[in-house]
Design an enzyme around this catalytic site. Structure first.
Site, PDB file in Angstrom:
ATOM      1  N   ARG A 116       0.863  -1.180   0.000  1.00  0.00           N
ATOM      2  CA  ARG A 116       0.000   0.000   0.000  1.00  0.00           C
ATOM      3  C   ARG A 116       0.897   1.226   0.000  1.00  0.00           C
ATOM      4  O   ARG A 116       2.119   1.130   0.016  1.00  0.00           O
ATOM      5  CB  ARG A 116      -0.945   0.017   1.208  1.00  0.00           C
ATOM      6  CG  ARG A 116      -2.396  -0.371   0.870  1.00  0.00           C
ATOM      7  CD  ARG A 116      -3.402   0.481   1.635  1.00  0.00           C
ATOM      8  NE  ARG A 116      -3.371   1.869   1.190  1.00  0.00           N
ATOM      9  CZ  ARG A 116      -3.822   2.887   1.921  1.00  0.00           C
ATOM     10  NH1 ARG A 116      -4.321   2.680   3.122  1.00  0.00           N
ATOM     11  NH2 ARG A 116      -3.758   4.123   1.447  1.00  0.00           N
ATOM     12  N   ASP A 149      -2.481  -0.298   9.158  1.00  0.00           N
ATOM     13  CA  ASP A 149      -1.497   0.693   8.719  1.00  0.00           C
ATOM     14  C   ASP A 149      -0.108   0.432   9.282  1.00  0.00           C
ATOM     15  O   ASP A 149       0.897   0.672   8.608  1.00  0.00           O
ATOM     16  CB  ASP A 149      -1.935   2.101   9.144  1.00  0.00           C
ATOM     17  CG  ASP A 149      -3.103   2.615   8.320  1.00  0.00           C
ATOM     18  OD1 ASP A 149      -3.277   2.143   7.186  1.00  0.00           O
ATOM     19  OD2 ASP A 149      -3.836   3.490   8.817  1.00  0.00           O
ATOM     20  N   GLU A 275      -0.804  16.963   7.288  1.00  0.00           N
ATOM     21  CA  GLU A 275      -0.158  15.661   7.112  1.00  0.00           C
ATOM     22  C   GLU A 275      -0.195  15.241   5.645  1.00  0.00           C
ATOM     23  O   GLU A 275      -0.874  15.849   4.823  1.00  0.00           O
ATOM     24  CB  GLU A 275      -0.815  14.598   7.998  1.00  0.00           C
ATOM     25  CG  GLU A 275      -2.259  14.283   7.671  1.00  0.00           C
ATOM     26  CD  GLU A 275      -2.796  13.136   8.530  1.00  0.00           C
ATOM     27  OE1 GLU A 275      -2.046  12.179   8.799  1.00  0.00           O
ATOM     28  OE2 GLU A 275      -3.974  13.191   8.916  1.00  0.00           O
ATOM     29  N   GLU A 276       0.596  14.205   5.333  1.00  0.00           N
ATOM     30  CA  GLU A 276       0.616  13.571   4.007  1.00  0.00           C
ATOM     31  C   GLU A 276       0.695  14.590   2.869  1.00  0.00           C
ATOM     32  O   GLU A 276      -0.073  14.539   1.899  1.00  0.00           O
ATOM     33  CB  GLU A 276      -0.594  12.653   3.847  1.00  0.00           C
ATOM     34  CG  GLU A 276      -0.486  11.420   4.724  1.00  0.00           C
ATOM     35  CD  GLU A 276      -1.675  10.484   4.598  1.00  0.00           C
ATOM     36  OE1 GLU A 276      -2.681  10.866   3.960  1.00  0.00           O
ATOM     37  OE2 GLU A 276      -1.609   9.361   5.133  1.00  0.00           O
ATOM     38  N   ARG A 292      -3.035  17.233   3.607  1.00  0.00           N
ATOM     39  CA  ARG A 292      -4.278  16.662   4.138  1.00  0.00           C
ATOM     40  C   ARG A 292      -4.527  17.186   5.551  1.00  0.00           C
ATOM     41  O   ARG A 292      -3.620  17.187   6.387  1.00  0.00           O
ATOM     42  CB  ARG A 292      -4.169  15.134   4.152  1.00  0.00           C
ATOM     43  CG  ARG A 292      -5.271  14.390   4.903  1.00  0.00           C
ATOM     44  CD  ARG A 292      -4.993  12.888   4.844  1.00  0.00           C
ATOM     45  NE  ARG A 292      -5.940  12.108   5.645  1.00  0.00           N
ATOM     46  CZ  ARG A 292      -5.945  10.771   5.717  1.00  0.00           C
ATOM     47  NH1 ARG A 292      -5.059  10.072   5.016  1.00  0.00           N
ATOM     48  NH2 ARG A 292      -6.828  10.127   6.457  1.00  0.00           N
ATOM     49  N   ASP A 293      -5.733  17.646   5.799  1.00  0.00           N
ATOM     50  CA  ASP A 293      -6.202  17.944   7.151  1.00  0.00           C
ATOM     51  C   ASP A 293      -7.244  16.889   7.491  1.00  0.00           C
ATOM     52  O   ASP A 293      -8.338  16.883   6.929  1.00  0.00           O
ATOM     53  CB  ASP A 293      -6.798  19.350   7.224  1.00  0.00           C
ATOM     54  CG  ASP A 293      -7.271  19.719   8.626  1.00  0.00           C
ATOM     55  OD1 ASP A 293      -7.769  18.828   9.355  1.00  0.00           O
ATOM     56  OD2 ASP A 293      -7.157  20.894   8.994  1.00  0.00           O
ATOM     57  N   ASP A 324     -10.383  17.339  -0.734  1.00  0.00           N
ATOM     58  CA  ASP A 324     -10.279  16.195   0.167  1.00  0.00           C
ATOM     59  C   ASP A 324     -11.524  15.313   0.047  1.00  0.00           C
ATOM     60  O   ASP A 324     -12.514  15.675  -0.592  1.00  0.00           O
ATOM     61  CB  ASP A 324     -10.097  16.673   1.605  1.00  0.00           C
ATOM     62  CG  ASP A 324      -9.311  15.691   2.457  1.00  0.00           C
ATOM     63  OD1 ASP A 324      -9.056  14.560   1.995  1.00  0.00           O
ATOM     64  OD2 ASP A 324      -8.939  16.043   3.588  1.00  0.00           O
ATOM     65  N   ARG A 374     -13.771   6.529  -1.387  1.00  0.00           N
ATOM     66  CA  ARG A 374     -12.523   6.516  -2.149  1.00  0.00           C
ATOM     67  C   ARG A 374     -12.746   5.778  -3.474  1.00  0.00           C
ATOM     68  O   ARG A 374     -12.243   4.681  -3.703  1.00  0.00           O
ATOM     69  CB  ARG A 374     -11.414   5.875  -1.322  1.00  0.00           C
ATOM     70  CG  ARG A 374     -11.055   6.694  -0.091  1.00  0.00           C
ATOM     71  CD  ARG A 374      -9.964   6.051   0.738  1.00  0.00           C
ATOM     72  NE  ARG A 374      -9.549   6.934   1.827  1.00  0.00           N
ATOM     73  CZ  ARG A 374      -8.545   6.683   2.660  1.00  0.00           C
ATOM     74  NH1 ARG A 374      -7.855   5.543   2.543  1.00  0.00           N
ATOM     75  NH2 ARG A 374      -8.226   7.548   3.609  1.00  0.00           N
ATOM     76  N   TYR A 409      -5.074   6.957  -2.303  1.00  0.00           N
ATOM     77  CA  TYR A 409      -4.059   8.013  -2.260  1.00  0.00           C
ATOM     78  C   TYR A 409      -3.616   8.368  -3.684  1.00  0.00           C
ATOM     79  O   TYR A 409      -3.606   7.519  -4.585  1.00  0.00           O
ATOM     80  CB  TYR A 409      -2.839   7.555  -1.471  1.00  0.00           C
ATOM     81  CG  TYR A 409      -3.010   7.559   0.030  1.00  0.00           C
ATOM     82  CD1 TYR A 409      -4.262   7.642   0.624  1.00  0.00           C
ATOM     83  CD2 TYR A 409      -1.906   7.488   0.870  1.00  0.00           C
ATOM     84  CE1 TYR A 409      -4.411   7.647   1.999  1.00  0.00           C
ATOM     85  CE2 TYR A 409      -2.035   7.492   2.250  1.00  0.00           C
ATOM     86  CZ  TYR A 409      -3.289   7.567   2.808  1.00  0.00           C
ATOM     87  OH  TYR A 409      -3.431   7.571   4.171  1.00  0.00           O
TER      88      TYR A 409
END
Length: 466
Positions: A116, A149, A275-276, A292-293, A324, A374, A409
């Site tokens: 991933r 994760d 982040e990210e 990203r929030d 987002d 997603r 992603y």
């Protein structure tokens, strides 16, 4: 007297009274690349000592029974990389699909790894396809837990872009459940994060050497960007964050040179949760990131980092096209650009890449087609302007993944051509088998090329029931 740029080497070989003279001349020139002077380092080469077993000859008074000669050559070192203008083009097209589990019937070393968080990073001569594996393959008996994760088995791996990430093809770089990588023009820098949630550790590898670490500062899942870091003039910039997934998580940037941290950068501005980040060069002076929030808003935090002053500021993107997932209807958030709006809890890493042109700049973004799931992935563009203040909608530029296919992603990267850089966006297409079976991903790649319209979307072609 000979000019300094001419070296004359005379090699005398004496054998049986025969004299041989060999003249070698070499001229050195300075090479220019992107207005940067190439650096040369002296490298010594020493000829081997050779025994000369020659018979005595009456007309030879002396015979050298050995000959050595030390010669100095100047060899060019690889140069640091700098951002260049983008290659010509006005649209993105489907470039490549890496769908490992189409080969899921293979076993042993040819079996595809369960992965991933894929991303791609490029050096001057090659691109590498990175991912985080669960140290398991499909088919296999270790599916349980591959939806998690973080665990002790996850590793950062890579293959040459275009290769399938199988057991045999993959290089395992380090234990990691979060990762990044970039090339400074001379060598690869690899980043891996692992450890317990309350005390995770960033590890840095430069080439084959493990070189530095960075400890958790908020004791709440220290993590990095899951896409390429960015290098200029030997300095590489890495985004990290540490904090709650549903609360405060303040990011930092690490400035890394030859595998060692030389500076920490603490952004100012709207810093509650970042982040990210997906980052790239807007110019030789500025790195920009779309982030990203996961806590407060469906707008993307947007970072501007000045590499001359090593300062960074964060504000929310002002566009009415919210990037987002999940997100509210476009244009529904009222108030100033810094207004959070609703449906801010949760999120997804987003694709972002620059198109640097002589007279303007293009910023390309990706977002899921679904507002809540997603699923699907669409491409958007905005030329010029300031993402902090421009409230206009982004222009849709084509469907990369349809609503029937997973779009998780996404990330940006640039392929280095001979004289320009090719902007690309990659999409993680996850096969989500739930907790009972394997959980892995394919990667779709779209790049700037030619003109016209984006023509075709991508499917993984994988049936998990097979």
């Amino acid at each position: 007297m000979l000019p300094s740029t001419i070296q004359t080497l005379t090699l005398f070989l004496t054998s049986g009274g025969v004299l041989l003279s060999l003249y070698v001349s070499a001229s050195l020139s300075y090479l220019l690349y992107s207005d940067i002077l190439l650096k040369f380092s002296p490298t010594k080469r020493t000829a081997p000592t050779m025994s000369l077993d020659c018979a005595n000859v009456s007309n030879v008074q002396a015979v050298n029974r050995s000959a050595t000669k030390e010669m100095t050559f100047l060899l060019p070192e690889p140069e640091w990389t700098y951002p260049r203008l983008s290659c010509q083009g006005s649209t993105f097209q489907k470039a490549l699909l890496i769908s490992p589990h189409r080969f899921g019937e293979a076993r042993g070393n040819s079996a595809p790894l369960i992965i991933r968080e894929p991303f791609i990073a490029c050096g001057p001569k090659e691109c590498k396809h990175f991912a985080l594996t669960h140290y398991a393959a499909q088919p296999g008996g270790y599916y349980n837990g591959t939806r998690k994760d973080r665990n002790k088995l996850r590793h950062l791996i890579s293959v040459k872009l275009g290769k399938i990430p199988t057991v045999e093809n993959s290089i395992f770089h380090m234990a990691a459940w979060s990762g990044s990588a970039c090339h400074d023009g001379r060598e690869w820098t690899y980043i891996g994060v692992d450890g317990p949630d309350s005390n995770a550790l960033i590890k840095i590898k430069y080439g084959e050497a493990y070189t530095d670490t960075y400890h958790s500062y908020a004791n709440n899942i220290l993590r990095t960007q899951e896409s390429a870091c960015n290098c200029i003039g030997g300095d590489c910039y890495l985004m990290i964050t540490d904090g709650s997934a549903s609360g405060i998580s303040k990011c930092r940037f690490l400035k890394i040179r030859e595998g060692r941290i030389i500076k920490e950068i603490f952004p100012t501005g709207r810093v509650e949760h970042t982040e990210e980040c997906t980052c790239g060069f807007a110019s030789n002076k500025t790195i920009e990131c779309a982030c990203r929030d996961n806590s407060y808003t469906a707008k993307r935090p947007f970072v501007k980092l000045n590499v001359e002053t090593d300062t960074a500021e964060i504000r929310l993107m002002c566009t009415e096209t919210y990037l987002d997932t999940p997100r509210p209807d476009d244009g529904s958030i009222t108030g100033p650009c810094e207004s959070n709006g609703d449906k801010g809890l949760g999120g997804i890493k987003g694709g972002f890449v620059h198109q640097r042109m002589a007279s303007k700049i293009g910023r390309w973004y990706s977002r899921t087609m679904s507002k809540t799931e997603r699923m699907g992935m669409e491409l958007y563009v905005k030329y010029d302007g300031d993402p902090w203040t421009d409230s206009e909608a982004l222009a849709p530029s084509g469907v990369m993944v349809s609503m029937k296919e997973p779009g998780w992603y996404s990330f940006g990267f640039e392929i280095k051509d001979k004289k320009c850089d090719v902007p690309c966006i990659g999409i993680e297409m996850v096969h989500d088998g739930g907790k009972e079976t394997w959980h892995s991903a394919a990667t779709a790649i779209y790049c700037l090329m030619g003109s016209g319209q984006l023509l075709w979307d991508t499917v993984t072609g994988v049936d998990m029931a097979l």
